[in-house]
Design a protein around this motif. Structure first.
Motif, PDB file in Angstrom:
ATOM      1  N   ARG A  72       0.825  -1.212   0.000  1.00  0.00           N
ATOM      2  CA  ARG A  72       0.000   0.000   0.000  1.00  0.00           C
ATOM      3  C   ARG A  72       0.862   1.266   0.000  1.00  0.00           C
ATOM      4  NH1 ARG A  72      -5.316   0.831  -0.586  1.00  0.00           N
ATOM      5  NH2 ARG A  72      -5.607   1.872   1.427  1.00  0.00           N
ATOM      6  N   ASP A  88       2.491   6.298   2.339  1.00  0.00           N
ATOM      7  CA  ASP A  88       1.769   5.130   2.824  1.00  0.00           C
ATOM      8  C   ASP A  88       0.278   5.427   2.689  1.00  0.00           C
ATOM      9  OD1 ASP A  88       0.513   3.102   4.224  1.00  0.00           O
ATOM     10  OD2 ASP A  88       1.750   3.277   6.024  1.00  0.00           O
ATOM     11  N   ASP A  90      -2.269   3.857   3.616  1.00  0.00           N
ATOM     12  CA  ASP A  90      -3.053   3.580   4.819  1.00  0.00           C
ATOM     13  C   ASP A  90      -2.883   4.657   5.880  1.00  0.00           C
ATOM     14  OD1 ASP A  90      -4.261   1.148   4.010  1.00  0.00           O
ATOM     15  OD2 ASP A  90      -2.395   0.079   4.404  1.00  0.00           O
ATOM     16  N   GLU A 116     -11.637   5.214  -1.881  1.00  0.00           N
ATOM     17  CA  GLU A 116     -12.016   4.243  -0.854  1.00  0.00           C
ATOM     18  C   GLU A 116     -12.991   4.853   0.149  1.00  0.00           C
ATOM     19  OE1 GLU A 116      -8.009   1.471  -1.023  1.00  0.00           O
ATOM     20  OE2 GLU A 116      -8.360   2.695   0.754  1.00  0.00           O
ATOM     21  N   GLY A 124      -9.068  -0.312   1.607  1.00  0.00           N
ATOM     22  CA  GLY A 124      -7.834  -1.082   1.587  1.00  0.00           C
ATOM     23  C   GLY A 124      -7.624  -1.919   0.356  1.00  0.00           C
ATOM     24  N   GLY A 128      -0.913  -0.408  -4.025  1.00  0.00           N
ATOM     25  CA  GLY A 128       0.091   0.623  -4.100  1.00  0.00           C
ATOM     26  C   GLY A 128       0.449   0.844  -5.555  1.00  0.00           C
TER      27      GLY A 128
END
Length: 419
Positions: A72, A88, A90, A116, A124, A128
């Protein structure tokens, strides 16, 4: 023409970002996608007020080469910015919070975040990615370079993640909304939705009549060549920023005025005036704050100018004779309203507009959010060069940096450009 900024062909743009991608990541991308900047013909600062606007997609585009990668993490490089950045996905969070993404990667990572958060992709689920960016959309010129970046990434992620949203206008409207959320929340720029709608939903040869209250669009034929006209864009090269508080201030004042008037948005005021249910003077009399009165007067009258201009385009003799004169009047009146009532012009924009008119432009106005950026001038095609020269000479006489110029015609929307 001096300092004419050319648009890249799809092949040229794709070759540029493929080369940058290979140099940066020692690999081939999954594909290349591109999205246009926009110039707004008329309808400024109406989008976040639920109003109407009339942008076109420029031939100038932002190109992205993207490859999905495990995990990710997004790795990003740009021909316009030094270094490789990593984000990142997330950990990405809204501007002003602990996880805020700094700089231009906020526009890229923000799109994945918004897709998302809006439920367009399961939380999720997006991969990436490695991405290389190059663009011929002038940066800081008020021509939506940020929206072009967002929308190019949106169609790339839609493609590699097999979301299928770019296949029709309804899906593209949802992608545009996600891009707006990315810019508002992750990049921290409180813009409306016009830029992203133009980049994702435009049609070649047409202006996009966008109803910002419900997102409805109508494609209005705009054939400048047939009328012997050209739309000259004048990049004043005065810094154009939307995150320094001025834009947000205008938006907040409009929202406060709407609450005082008891309406959801100032669009309701414009509709009531158009229907004969009230008058502009009656509306303004209900506001005790002078700043609110000026802002409301601009928004109401600008929405009416969009309607007026579109009606001229629907005329069989659009942009000729009387119809051209009336269209030019609407452009001129828009600039005066933005300068006097909305107070978003600048000395450079005023000079560009004044010099263009003096050199024979039919009409001229600032375009975009203001506080610098670009102006447009509607000119006879054979007068584009002389008008540009006159503007350049006016800037030199005022001791200002030389402006840059481009010619705008209505192009198509964001999509894949390498097959």
């Amino acid at each position: 023409m001096s300092r004419l900024l050319p648009a890249w062909s799809d092949d040229d743009g794709a070759a540029r970002v493929r080369a940058l991608f290979a140099e940066s990541f020692a690999a081939e991308p999954d594909g290349v996608w591109a999205a246009p900047g926009r110039v707004n013909v008329i309808g400024e600062h109406t989008d976040y007020n639920g109003g109407l606007c009339l942008p076109i997609a420029l031939p100038h585009r932002t190109f992205v080469a993207l490859r999905a990668r495990p995990g990710r993490t997004a790795r990003l490089v740009s021909a316009q910015q030094p270094g490789l950045r990593e984000v990142d996905l997330d950990a990405a969070a809204p501007a002003g919070t602990a996880g805020a993404v700094e700089g231009w990667p906020a526009y890229a990572a923000g799109v994945a975040w918004a897709l998302e958060r809006d439920g367009l992709a399961p939380a999720g689920s997006l991969p990436g990615f490695d991405i290389a960016v190059d663009s011929c959309v002038p940066h800081g010129a008020g021509l939506s370079s940020s929206a072009a970046l967002e929308c190019a990434i949106a169609v790339a992620l839609d493609d590699v993640a097999h979301l299928g949203l770019a296949a029709d206008d309804a899906g593209r409207a949802r992608l545009a909304a996600a891009c707006v959320r990315a810019e508002n929340e992750i990049a921290g720029a409180p813009t409306g939705g016009m830029d992203q709608a133009a980049s994702l939903r435009a049609r070649a040869g047409h202006a996009l009549l966008l109803d910002c209250r419900d997102g409805a669009v109508e494609h209005v034929r705009l054939d400048l060549d047939a009328a012997g006209l050209a739309l000259l864009v004048i990049d004043t090269r005065a810094p154009h920023r939307l995150v320094d508080g001025q834009y947000a201030r205008r938006r907040a004042v409009c929202e406060d005025a709407a609450r005082v008037l008891g309406v959801a948005s100032l669009r309701e005021v414009a509709d009531a005036v158009m229907a004969g249910e009230t008058t502009p003077d009656d509306v303004l009399a209900r506001l005790s704050d002078e700043e609110q009165r000026r802002r409301v007067r601009h928004v109401e009258s600008e929405i009416e100018r969009v309607r007026f201009f579109v009606a001229r385009l629907r005329d069989p003799d659009a942009l000729r004779g009387w119809s051209l004169d009336k269209s030019a009047w609407a452009l001129d009146a828009s600039h005066e309203s933005l300068r006097e009532d909305y107070e978003v012009s600048s000395p450079e924009l005023d000079l560009a507009v004044t010099a263009a008119r003096a050199a024979g432009a039919h009409g001229a106005r600032m375009t975009g959010g203001g506080f610098g950026g670009s102006a447009i001038a509607l000119v006879d095609a054979e007068r584009a060069e002389p008008v540009a020269v006159a503007v350049q000479e006016a800037f030199a006489g005022a001791g200002l940096r030389p402006p840059a110029f481009l010619l705008a015609d209505a192009h198509g929307p964001a999509g894949r450009v390498d097959g």
